[in-house]
Design a protein around this motif. Structure first.
Motif, mmCIF file in Angstrom:
data_model
loop_
_atom_site.group_PDB
_atom_site.id
_atom_site.type_symbol
_atom_site.label_atom_id
_atom_site.label_comp_id
_atom_site.label_asym_id
_atom_site.label_seq_id
_atom_site.Cartn_x
_atom_site.Cartn_y
_atom_site.Cartn_z
ATOM 1 N N PHE A 11 -3.220 26.443 -6.945
ATOM 2 C CA PHE A 11 -3.766 27.047 -5.706
ATOM 3 C C PHE A 11 -5.278 27.658 -6.281
ATOM 4 N N TRP A 12 -5.159 28.226 -7.559
ATOM 5 C CA TRP A 12 -6.340 28.706 -7.851
ATOM 6 C C TRP A 12 -7.452 27.685 -8.234
ATOM 7 N N GLY A 13 -7.002 26.721 -8.635
ATOM 8 C CA GLY A 13 -7.878 25.440 -9.208
ATOM 9 C C GLY A 13 -8.565 25.004 -7.943
ATOM 10 N N ASN A 14 -7.585 24.941 -6.713
ATOM 11 C CA ASN A 14 -8.205 24.526 -5.350
ATOM 12 C C ASN A 14 -9.150 25.594 -4.829
ATOM 13 N N ALA A 15 -8.837 26.776 -5.044
ATOM 14 C CA ALA A 15 -9.523 27.748 -4.274
ATOM 15 C C ALA A 15 -11.068 27.958 -4.964
ATOM 16 N N ILE A 16 -10.904 27.641 -6.198
ATOM 17 C CA ILE A 16 -12.369 27.711 -7.031
ATOM 18 C C ILE A 16 -13.005 26.556 -6.711
ATOM 19 N N GLY A 17 -12.685 25.449 -6.381
ATOM 20 C CA GLY A 17 -13.118 24.063 -5.985
ATOM 21 C C GLY A 17 -13.877 24.407 -4.432
ATOM 22 N N VAL A 18 -12.760 24.998 -3.568
ATOM 23 C CA VAL A 18 -13.448 25.095 -2.287
ATOM 24 C C VAL A 18 -14.512 26.118 -2.292
ATOM 25 N N MET A 19 -14.554 27.126 -3.159
ATOM 26 C CA MET A 19 -15.668 28.028 -3.111
ATOM 27 C C MET A 19 -16.956 27.487 -3.784
ATOM 28 N N ILE A 20 -16.897 26.645 -4.817
ATOM 29 C CA ILE A 20 -18.034 26.094 -5.226
ATOM 30 C C ILE A 20 -18.804 25.062 -4.227
ATOM 31 N N VAL A 21 -17.803 24.336 -3.530
ATOM 32 C CA VAL A 21 -18.358 23.449 -2.335
ATOM 33 C C VAL A 21 -18.844 24.112 -1.201
ATOM 34 N N LEU A 22 -18.470 25.278 -0.746
ATOM 35 C CA LEU A 22 -19.010 26.464 0.154
ATOM 36 C C LEU A 22 -20.329 27.010 -0.368
ATOM 37 N N MET A 23 -20.246 27.497 -1.732
ATOM 38 C CA MET A 23 -21.634 27.847 -2.372
ATOM 39 C C MET A 23 -22.686 26.705 -2.434
ATOM 40 N N LEU A 24 -22.291 25.580 -2.534
ATOM 41 C CA LEU A 24 -23.543 24.409 -2.597
ATOM 42 C C LEU A 24 -23.795 24.237 -1.292
ATOM 43 N N LEU A 25 -22.858 24.193 -0.030
ATOM 44 C CA LEU A 25 -23.346 24.033 1.074
ATOM 45 C C LEU A 25 -24.273 24.986 1.695
ATOM 46 N N VAL A 26 -24.070 26.281 1.323
ATOM 47 C CA VAL A 26 -24.815 27.579 1.727
ATOM 48 C C VAL A 26 -26.137 27.191 1.050
ATOM 49 N N PHE A 27 -26.117 26.694 -0.127
ATOM 50 C CA PHE A 27 -27.428 26.660 -0.756
ATOM 51 C C PHE A 27 -28.369 25.611 0.050
ATOM 52 N N ILE A 28 -27.877 24.491 0.145
ATOM 53 C CA ILE A 28 -28.384 23.385 0.887
ATOM 54 C C ILE A 28 -28.841 23.907 2.332
ATOM 55 N N GLY A 29 -27.987 24.473 2.918
ATOM 56 C CA GLY A 29 -28.443 25.187 4.130
ATOM 57 C C GLY A 29 -29.575 26.117 4.123
#
Length: 66
Positions: A11-29
């Motif tokens: 669960f935490w491995g997936n949660a960390i992965g989702v957070m990294i993807v969200l931060m990357l999308l926010v940065f690109i935005g």
């Protein structure tokens, strides 16, 4: 395998992965928003500010800066 290694739950491995993807999308935005064409006039005006600074300084204060 190292016995001192800490195992995290999937669960935490997936949660960390989702957070990294969200931060990357926010940065690109933010990057796309900042480099948008509608910001070009503002950035051009702001880029000329350092060169216009000397025009605003009274002549007698130029001697103090040297």
């Amino acid at each position: 395998m190292n016995p001192a290694a800490v195992q995290i739950s999937p669960f935490w491995g997936n949660a960390i992965g989702v957070m990294i993807v969200l931060m990357l999308l926010v940065f690109i935005g933010i990057w796309v928003w900042a480099w948008g064409a509608r910001h070009k006039p503002t950035f051009d005006r702001l880029s000329r500010l350092p060169m216009e600074d000397d025009e605003l300084v009274p002549p007698h204060s130029q001697e103090l800066r040297s």
